[in-house]
Enzyme design. Sequence first.
Site, PDB file in Angstrom:
ATOM      1  N   GLN A   1       3.511   0.195   2.597  1.00  0.00           N
ATOM      2  CA  GLN A   1       2.684   0.555   3.748  1.00  0.00           C
ATOM      3  C   GLN A   1       3.088   1.875   4.399  1.00  0.00           C
ATOM      4  O   GLN A   1       2.449   2.308   5.356  1.00  0.00           O
ATOM      5  CB  GLN A   1       2.666  -0.564   4.781  1.00  0.00           C
ATOM      6  CG  GLN A   1       3.932  -0.785   5.561  1.00  0.00           C
ATOM      7  CD  GLN A   1       3.665  -1.629   6.800  1.00  0.00           C
ATOM      8  OE1 GLN A   1       2.671  -1.476   7.497  1.00  0.00           O
ATOM      9  NE2 GLN A   1       4.555  -2.551   7.086  1.00  0.00           N
ATOM     10  N   ASP A   2       4.109   2.544   3.881  1.00  0.00           N
ATOM     11  CA  ASP A   2       4.492   3.844   4.431  1.00  0.00           C
ATOM     12  C   ASP A   2       4.669   4.866   3.303  1.00  0.00           C
ATOM     13  O   ASP A   2       5.595   5.670   3.316  1.00  0.00           O
ATOM     14  CB  ASP A   2       5.787   3.700   5.234  1.00  0.00           C
ATOM     15  CG  ASP A   2       6.020   4.876   6.183  1.00  0.00           C
ATOM     16  OD1 ASP A   2       5.043   5.521   6.586  1.00  0.00           O
ATOM     17  OD2 ASP A   2       7.186   5.149   6.508  1.00  0.00           O
TER      18      ASP A   2
END
Length: 286
Positions: free
Chosen positions: A189-190
């Site tokens: 997610q990053d």
Amino acid sequence: MIHKGLRWLEDSEEGREWLERLPRLVEECAFRWRLDLGEPFAYAFASLALPATRADGSSAVLKVQFPDRESEHEAAALLRWAGEGAIRLLAFDPRRHALLLERCEPGTPLSKAGPDAALDAAIALLPRLWKPAAAPFRSLAKEAAWWSKGLERTWEATGAPFEHSLLEAALDAISALSGTQGEQVLVHQDLHAGNILRAQREPWLVIDPKPLVGEREFSIVALVRGRELGSGLDQVRDRLDRLTGALGLDRERARRWALAQTVAWSLDDDGADADQVECARWLAEA
């Protein structure tokens, strides 16, 4: 001396306790894994990373983590990827929240490659990371529910730092997307362009996973909204178009996931991050 990137941890009792223990944790890991350590890398936020030389002369990275919600299953994600497009996990000490990792050399971030070449590299990497996965990883639906919990209350408590329509768009996206997802795969997610590094074993390797299980459309949001490859509405729109088109993703779902995460990550008890809010506005138009 406390690394400047970790100083925010001094604001909490838990953080101060971890910072006090950190030198001892590093020493214990160096002894356990027989490491010769260099000076910490310049960047730090929720962990301290140091270049290491192993007893056999090979290079590695020692990473000691502050116990953090988003990266709690980093080791499991690296094991699931097994070096396919991502750095290898060499050893793991769960009690100390310490990882011994493959070192990327020269370690130049993807952002230095230029926008077009960087997107080409990301397009080649991403399908290799989409592994079927379940436990222990948290689901995107649960993570999005956690983002939305108290979001409007925080917005009000911090003086309505941006337009309510942006907040509504984020909450609507979470509500509409969470229960209608496609196939569930492992997503980072990053995964912005600073978390993909030049390496020797492969041209580029992914680092620092913050893993979730969710649909593929979510996997591109950090690249779309990140400023590493340029900022502005046109740049955000171009990245969204390029990535969704080349990877066969639903553009509108990807855009709405990016908007939802950007708004959620822009706001905390201290107020709103102006850069994130600006990006959320671009995503609302994209």
